[in-house]
Design a protein around this motif. Structure first.
Motif, PDB file in Angstrom:
ATOM      1  N   LYS A  96       8.815 -11.120 -68.579  1.00 52.06           N
ATOM      2  CA  LYS A  96       8.651 -10.664 -67.197  1.00 52.06           C
ATOM      3  C   LYS A  96      10.000 -10.691 -66.502  1.00 52.06           C
ATOM      4  O   LYS A  96      10.927 -11.392 -66.931  1.00 52.06           O
ATOM      5  CB  LYS A  96       7.626 -11.503 -66.435  1.00 52.06           C
ATOM      6  CG  LYS A  96       8.057 -12.928 -66.131  1.00 52.06           C
ATOM      7  CD  LYS A  96       6.983 -13.617 -65.279  1.00 52.06           C
ATOM      8  CE  LYS A  96       7.345 -15.065 -64.981  1.00 52.06           C
ATOM      9  NZ  LYS A  96       6.315 -15.731 -64.129  1.00 52.06           N
ATOM     10  N   THR A 110       7.504  -9.922 -61.692  1.00 51.60           N
ATOM     11  CA  THR A 110       6.521  -8.990 -62.238  1.00 51.60           C
ATOM     12  C   THR A 110       5.457  -9.741 -63.026  1.00 51.60           C
ATOM     13  O   THR A 110       5.581 -10.945 -63.289  1.00 51.60           O
ATOM     14  CB  THR A 110       7.205  -7.983 -63.179  1.00 51.60           C
ATOM     15  OG1 THR A 110       7.639  -8.668 -64.374  1.00 51.60           O
ATOM     16  CG2 THR A 110       8.387  -7.305 -62.516  1.00 51.60           C
ATOM     17  N   SER A 132       7.811  -3.630 -65.913  1.00 51.19           N
ATOM     18  CA  SER A 132       8.371  -2.911 -64.760  1.00 51.19           C
ATOM     19  C   SER A 132       7.312  -2.187 -63.943  1.00 51.19           C
ATOM     20  O   SER A 132       7.567  -1.806 -62.798  1.00 51.19           O
ATOM     21  CB  SER A 132       9.429  -1.910 -65.234  1.00 51.19           C
ATOM     22  OG  SER A 132       8.834  -0.839 -65.953  1.00 51.19           O
ATOM     23  N   SER A 134       4.988  -3.395 -62.420  1.00 47.74           N
ATOM     24  CA  SER A 134       4.719  -4.171 -61.205  1.00 47.74           C
ATOM     25  C   SER A 134       5.530  -3.655 -60.020  1.00 47.74           C
ATOM     26  O   SER A 134       5.134  -3.836 -58.862  1.00 47.74           O
ATOM     27  CB  SER A 134       5.035  -5.653 -61.435  1.00 47.74           C
ATOM     28  OG  SER A 134       4.172  -6.226 -62.395  1.00 47.74           O
ATOM     29  N   PHE A 135       6.671  -3.007 -60.298  1.00 44.91           N
ATOM     30  CA  PHE A 135       7.498  -2.466 -59.216  1.00 44.91           C
ATOM     31  C   PHE A 135       6.834  -1.260 -58.545  1.00 44.91           C
ATOM     32  O   PHE A 135       7.183  -0.912 -57.420  1.00 44.91           O
ATOM     33  CB  PHE A 135       8.880  -2.066 -59.736  1.00 44.91           C
ATOM     34  CG  PHE A 135       9.800  -3.228 -59.967  1.00 44.91           C
ATOM     35  CD1 PHE A 135      10.575  -3.732 -58.936  1.00 44.91           C
ATOM     36  CD2 PHE A 135       9.879  -3.829 -61.213  1.00 44.91           C
ATOM     37  CE1 PHE A 135      11.424  -4.812 -59.146  1.00 44.91           C
ATOM     38  CE2 PHE A 135      10.726  -4.900 -61.434  1.00 44.91           C
ATOM     39  CZ  PHE A 135      11.495  -5.404 -60.401  1.00 44.91           C
TER      40      PHE A 135
END
Length: 247
Positions: A96, A110, A132, A134-135
């Motif tokens: 993460k 994340t 990524s 999560s962005f």
């Protein structure tokens, strides 16, 4: 049970909003060229891929080995740092991304991204891509905040005299506030808890003795009897100000 679920949902929403507000204060992110759990710099291109991923989501990102503008590199509170945390086992590559400020407080992290690919290079690439995502829900947009002031190096043109005559030493004790020294290319910068840069320290040939610039005041920061003092002249009077300085 339902009430507990509502409370948990509220906590998640508030935490997410807090992260978003904090990370939007940062335009720059620096990615270590070598992560602690890897043996080589940019092994498996994990550092480079992290840098490119952050650029995709709107950050201005650098590797720690890049030619970073000096006003950014010398002020560690003007950028966030990207870390990779891994939780691998023999079957799964699991990582993460964690963004932290200059005091190691988490700004955003994340979810873990995973990969079951056996070869590590493509496995880390896939796991990073999964993490990524999560962005996408972060909706990052730099807000132009100036809460982390960039302070350029100021040349010391006048040092406090060491053997001045007809002066009276004045001791000013500051025992309430703690300050933290962060390394720069020429010495240290001293920040408070905000964090705000309040002083620049420049290395000398002597250990524990620094030329110092605080606003328009030039002086010396030195250690005496296990304590730190900022000494300077004011109207021909030597002022010795004790400071709680942590390196």
């Amino acid at each position: 049970m339902k009430a507990n679920s509502y409370v948990l949902l509220l906590i998640v929403l508030v935490t997410t909003a807090s992260f978003s507000q904090s990370i939007n204060d940062y335009k720059y992110v620096i990615v270590p060229a070598k992560f602690d759990f890897l043996k080589e710099k940019d092994q498996f291109r994990l550092s480079t891929n992290t840098k490119l991923m952050l650029q995709k989501y709107g950050f201005t990102s650098y590797l720690s080995t890049d030619d970073i503008p000096v006003e950014i590199r010398n002020n560690s509170c003007s950028y966030a740092t990207a870390f990779i945390e891994e939780n691998n086992n023999m079957f799964v590559t699991k990582i993460k991304i964690v963004l932290k400020d200059c005091q190691q407080r988490i700004l955003f992290e994340t979810e873990f991204g995973t990969s079951r690919i056996k070869k590590l290079a493509p496995a880390y690439t896939e796991a990073l891509r999964m993490a990524s995502k999560s962005f996408d829900s972060l909706h990052y947009k730099y807000n132009g905040s100036s809460n982390t002031t960039v302070v350029a190096d100021i040349p010391v043109s006048k040092q406090a005299p060491k053997n001045a005559t007809s002066t009276t030493a004045t001791l000013i004790s500051d025992t309430e506030t703690f300050y933290f020294a962060q390394p720069t290319a020429t010495g240290f910068q001293v920040i408070d808890n905000e964090p705000k840069v309040i002083m620049k320290l420049y290395n000398t040939s002597q250990k524990n003795v620094f030329q110092a610039v605080k606003g328009t005041i030039n002086g010396t920061v030195l250690a005496k009897d296990g304590q730190w003092f900022f000494e300077y002249y004011e109207n021909d009077t030597l002022v010795s100000e004790r400071i709680n300085l942590k390196f």
